[in-house]
Design a protein around this motif. Structure first.
Motif, short mmCIF file in Angstrom:
data_model
loop_
_atom_site.label_atom_id
_atom_site.label_comp_id
_atom_site.label_asym_id
_atom_site.label_seq_id
_atom_site.Cartn_x
_atom_site.Cartn_y
_atom_site.Cartn_z
N VAL A 97 0.70 -1.27 0.00
CA VAL A 97 0.08 0.10 0.01
C VAL A 97 0.75 1.38 0.17
O VAL A 97 1.99 1.18 0.23
N SER A 156 -6.22 7.25 0.62
CA SER A 156 -6.52 5.94 1.13
C SER A 156 -7.40 6.08 2.41
O SER A 156 -7.03 6.43 3.64
N ILE A 232 -6.85 -1.48 4.08
CA ILE A 232 -6.28 -0.33 3.27
C ILE A 232 -6.04 -0.33 1.88
O ILE A 232 -6.46 0.72 1.12
N ARG A 233 -5.55 -1.44 1.49
CA ARG A 233 -5.31 -1.69 0.03
C ARG A 233 -6.52 -1.65 -0.86
O ARG A 233 -6.46 -1.11 -2.05
N GLU A 236 -8.13 2.16 -1.15
CA GLU A 236 -7.19 3.29 -1.45
C GLU A 236 -7.29 3.56 -2.83
O GLU A 236 -7.36 2.49 -3.68
N GLN A 238 -6.09 3.50 -6.82
CA GLN A 238 -5.10 2.89 -7.61
C GLN A 238 -4.47 3.82 -8.81
O GLN A 238 -3.85 3.08 -9.63
#
Length: 255
Positions: A97, A156, A232-233, A236, A238
């Motif tokens: 991340v 994020s 989180i990934r 958030e 991209q």
């Protein structure tokens, strides 16, 4: 590239950020943070805040060239110091991340490059005269990291929510972690400054091994951090060029 002064460092970092935005390259995340730190250091030099401005220009130039050398070695043949190979090696990893990319860069630069740059700026007993200016950079770094951390929260959302729920506690922890790493870097600089070339190379190699181990822990932490990073990934942005642009304007220009 090789920088001759702090202006060259700022320009070189700006070029990396610009190319990263064009190419959608996550190398621009840390470069954006680092560019803003360097701009703030340059402003402090111009304002006469350091005991020795020209010495700090030399220091920042040596420090910047450590990053440029690692960046160029990675681009050329996936070479360079171990800890930087760990950091750069995560750039295309979809599970890493934004904040991890930032911390990986900060960790490699502080835990390896900082002591080397300090010892080479002021070798031997002269290193002791660098202490106050070295500590002043802590305040500059903490201010920029805080601004960038707030900026990360905008791209994020789950990380931003954790910040809100935790108040400023996590920011204090991050600040303390950076200061403690820099304090350790200072002690390593004292060691390096008193060594001959052969002994320095052996010490630098040991620092690199240690920093590489830390990088692997940052990249793949265990425990409760793993599910938190997955959340989180998932939430958030991209959009790499937009994230870089957002991070790169976290701090208002001062010089």
């Amino acid at each position: 590239m090789a920088a001759d002064n702090i202006d060259d460092v700022v320009d070189g970092l700006a070029a990396i950020v610009r190319d990263a935005r064009r190419d959608g390259d996550r190398v621009g995340y840390f470069a954006a943070l680092y560019r803003q730190v360097t701009v703030e250091v340059r402003a402090a030099i111009h304002a006469g805040l350091f005991d020795d401005g020209p010495r700090m220009d030399r220091f920042d130039t040596l420090f910047g060239n450590r990053y440029f050398d690692a960046h160029d070695a990675w681009r050329r043949d996936r070479g360079g110091p171990r800890c930087w190979r760990e950091a750069f090696g995560r750039l295309d990893d979809p599970e890493t991340v934004i904040v991890q990319h930032l911390v990986l860069g900060v960790s490699a630069h502080i835990n390896l490059d900082l002591a080397v740059a300090a010892a080479r700026t002021a070798p031997g007993a002269a290193v002791h005269g660098l202490r106050r200016d070295f500590l002043l950079i802590n305040d500059i770094l903490a201010r920029v990291v805080l601004a960038v951390q707030r900026s990360v929260g905008a791209v994020s959302p789950y990380l931003g929510l954790l910040d809100e729920l935790g108040g400023r506690g996590d920011e204090h922890v991050l600040d303390f972690g950076i200061r403690r790493s820099r304090e350790e870097a200072w002690h390593n600089a004292l060691v390096l400054a008193g060594q001959d070339t052969a002994a320095q190379e052996a010490t630098i190699d040991l620092l690199d091994v240690r920093a590489a181990v830390l990088a692997r822990l940052i990249a793949r932490p265990g425990g409760l951090l793993r599910p938190a990073l997955e959340l989180i990934r998932r939430t958030e942005s991209q959009d790499v060029p937009e994230v870089i642009a957002h991070l790169d304007r976290a701090v208002a220009p001062t010089g």
